[in-house]
Design a protein around this motif. Structure first.
Motif, mmCIF file in Angstrom:
data_model
loop_
_atom_site.group_PDB
_atom_site.id
_atom_site.type_symbol
_atom_site.label_atom_id
_atom_site.label_comp_id
_atom_site.label_asym_id
_atom_site.label_seq_id
_atom_site.Cartn_x
_atom_site.Cartn_y
_atom_site.Cartn_z
ATOM 1 N N ARG A 30 43.567 -36.117 4.380
ATOM 2 C CA ARG A 30 44.513 -37.205 4.596
ATOM 3 C C ARG A 30 44.496 -37.610 6.068
ATOM 4 O O ARG A 30 43.919 -36.930 6.902
ATOM 5 N N GLY A 31 45.136 -38.729 6.340
ATOM 6 C CA GLY A 31 45.259 -39.181 7.723
ATOM 7 C C GLY A 31 44.119 -40.080 8.146
ATOM 8 O O GLY A 31 43.490 -40.757 7.335
ATOM 9 N N GLN A 32 43.845 -40.069 9.432
ATOM 10 C CA GLN A 32 42.895 -40.975 10.067
ATOM 11 C C GLN A 32 41.463 -40.448 10.023
ATOM 12 O O GLN A 32 41.235 -39.248 10.035
ATOM 13 N N ILE A 33 40.526 -41.397 10.002
ATOM 14 C CA ILE A 33 39.136 -41.058 10.300
ATOM 15 C C ILE A 33 39.059 -41.045 11.829
ATOM 16 O O ILE A 33 39.357 -42.049 12.477
ATOM 17 N N PRO A 34 38.714 -39.920 12.432
ATOM 18 C CA PRO A 34 38.744 -39.817 13.900
ATOM 19 C C PRO A 34 37.843 -40.856 14.575
ATOM 20 O O PRO A 34 36.753 -41.160 14.088
ATOM 21 N N LEU A 48 33.356 -39.966 1.644
ATOM 22 C CA LEU A 48 34.730 -39.508 1.837
ATOM 23 C C LEU A 48 35.613 -39.978 0.686
ATOM 24 O O LEU A 48 36.836 -39.955 0.783
ATOM 25 N N ASN A 49 35.012 -40.429 -0.382
ATOM 26 C CA ASN A 49 35.772 -40.968 -1.507
ATOM 27 C C ASN A 49 36.636 -39.896 -2.169
ATOM 28 O O ASN A 49 36.364 -38.713 -2.068
ATOM 29 N N GLY A 50 37.706 -40.355 -2.811
ATOM 30 C CA GLY A 50 38.576 -39.442 -3.553
ATOM 31 C C GLY A 50 39.452 -38.566 -2.692
ATOM 32 O O GLY A 50 39.734 -37.427 -3.044
ATOM 33 N N ASN A 51 39.883 -39.076 -1.540
ATOM 34 C CA ASN A 51 40.787 -38.352 -0.661
ATOM 35 C C ASN A 51 42.050 -39.181 -0.450
ATOM 36 O O ASN A 51 42.318 -40.100 -1.228
ATOM 37 N N LEU A 52 42.792 -38.881 0.564
ATOM 38 C CA LEU A 52 44.023 -39.603 0.883
ATOM 39 C C LEU A 52 43.956 -40.181 2.293
ATOM 40 O O LEU A 52 44.960 -40.230 2.995
ATOM 41 N N LEU A 53 42.773 -40.597 2.705
ATOM 42 C CA LEU A 53 42.580 -41.127 4.055
ATOM 43 C C LEU A 53 43.233 -42.496 4.165
ATOM 44 O O LEU A 53 43.148 -43.309 3.251
ATOM 45 N N SER A 54 43.875 -42.752 5.300
ATOM 46 C CA SER A 54 44.679 -43.964 5.427
ATOM 47 C C SER A 54 44.422 -44.741 6.710
ATOM 48 O O SER A 54 45.252 -45.512 7.141
ATOM 49 N N SER A 55 43.300 -44.557 7.328
ATOM 50 C CA SER A 55 43.062 -45.189 8.624
ATOM 51 C C SER A 55 42.407 -46.555 8.487
ATOM 52 O O SER A 55 42.045 -47.003 7.405
ATOM 53 N N GLN A 56 42.234 -47.195 9.634
ATOM 54 C CA GLN A 56 41.452 -48.419 9.731
ATOM 55 C C GLN A 56 39.970 -48.037 9.715
ATOM 56 O O GLN A 56 39.600 -46.924 10.074
ATOM 57 N N LEU A 71 33.640 -44.713 0.061
ATOM 58 C CA LEU A 71 34.996 -44.600 0.583
ATOM 59 C C LEU A 71 36.065 -44.913 -0.455
ATOM 60 O O LEU A 71 37.249 -44.898 -0.131
ATOM 61 N N GLN A 72 35.676 -45.209 -1.670
ATOM 62 C CA GLN A 72 36.653 -45.616 -2.678
ATOM 63 C C GLN A 72 37.682 -44.517 -2.948
ATOM 64 O O GLN A 72 37.471 -43.366 -2.632
ATOM 65 N N ASP A 73 38.789 -44.947 -3.523
ATOM 66 C CA ASP A 73 39.889 -44.031 -3.879
ATOM 67 C C ASP A 73 40.503 -43.353 -2.650
ATOM 68 O O ASP A 73 40.726 -42.143 -2.629
ATOM 69 N N ASN A 74 40.749 -44.142 -1.628
ATOM 70 C CA ASN A 74 41.482 -43.745 -0.437
ATOM 71 C C ASN A 74 42.515 -44.835 -0.158
ATOM 72 O O ASN A 74 42.699 -45.745 -0.972
ATOM 73 N N LEU A 75 43.158 -44.776 0.965
ATOM 74 C CA LEU A 75 44.146 -45.771 1.363
ATOM 75 C C LEU A 75 43.688 -46.483 2.625
ATOM 76 O O LEU A 75 44.495 -46.826 3.478
ATOM 77 N N LEU A 76 42.397 -46.721 2.746
ATOM 78 C CA LEU A 76 41.809 -47.296 3.951
ATOM 79 C C LEU A 76 42.103 -48.784 4.069
ATOM 80 O O LEU A 76 42.301 -49.466 3.060
ATOM 81 N N GLN A 77 42.085 -49.280 5.299
ATOM 82 C CA GLN A 77 42.359 -50.691 5.574
ATOM 83 C C GLN A 77 41.334 -51.223 6.554
ATOM 84 O O GLN A 77 40.698 -50.461 7.272
ATOM 85 N N GLY A 78 41.215 -52.542 6.585
ATOM 86 C CA GLY A 78 40.339 -53.185 7.552
ATOM 87 C C GLY A 78 39.004 -53.559 6.943
ATOM 88 O O GLY A 78 38.789 -53.443 5.738
ATOM 89 N N THR A 79 38.121 -54.014 7.798
ATOM 90 C CA THR A 79 36.792 -54.425 7.365
ATOM 91 C C THR A 79 35.744 -53.747 8.238
ATOM 92 O O THR A 79 36.016 -53.327 9.350
ATOM 93 N N LEU A 80 34.555 -53.681 7.697
ATOM 94 C CA LEU A 80 33.415 -53.166 8.468
ATOM 95 C C LEU A 80 32.718 -54.344 9.123
ATOM 96 O O LEU A 80 32.648 -55.430 8.552
ATOM 97 N N ASN A 81 32.176 -54.129 10.314
ATOM 98 C CA ASN A 81 31.491 -55.232 10.974
ATOM 99 C C ASN A 81 30.103 -55.449 10.371
ATOM 100 O O ASN A 81 29.587 -54.613 9.623
ATOM 101 N N ASP A 82 29.505 -56.551 10.701
ATOM 102 C CA ASP A 82 28.221 -56.951 10.118
ATOM 103 C C ASP A 82 27.095 -55.981 10.418
ATOM 104 O O ASP A 82 26.163 -55.867 9.637
ATOM 105 N N SER A 83 27.130 -55.264 11.543
ATOM 106 C CA SER A 83 26.037 -54.360 11.869
ATOM 107 C C SER A 83 25.936 -53.208 10.861
ATOM 108 O O SER A 83 24.848 -52.756 10.560
#
Length: 88
Positions: A30-34, A48-56, A71-83
């Motif tokens: 859970r928590g942030q991806i450092p 990292l799928n199937g956890n409780l990660l909630s970071s950007q 990364l599916q089945d987490n609480l992640l937010q934001g977008t990945l950049n084009d690179s």
């Protein structure tokens, strides 16, 4: 894979700069991806799928060598950049 690992992702994982694959799916992380994950420039697979990660997703943007990203089945937010997306 599922090892019943709980808690947060340790920031020292970012120091493993030669790491090519990190699979910690289906645990209770859970928590942030450092932010130190941006140092994992050799990483080809991140699961990292199937956890409780909630970071950007910002900390993953510098990972331009990723070929598999799960990364599916987490609480992640934001977008990945084009690179990151263009490497697929």
């Amino acid at each position: 894979k599922n090892c019943s690992i709980g808690g947060t992702l340790p920031s020292w994982l970012g120091e493993l700069t030669k790491l090519r694959e990190l699979v910690l799916s289906d645990n209770q992380l859970r928590g942030q991806i450092p932010s130190q994950f941006e140092l994992l420039s050799n990483l080809h697979r991140l699961s990292l799928n199937g956890n409780l990660l909630s970071s950007q997703l910002d900390s993953l943007s510098p990972l331009s060598n990723l070929q598999f990203l799960h990364l599916q089945d987490n609480l992640l937010q934001g977008t990945l950049n084009d690179s990151v997306l263009s490497s697929w």
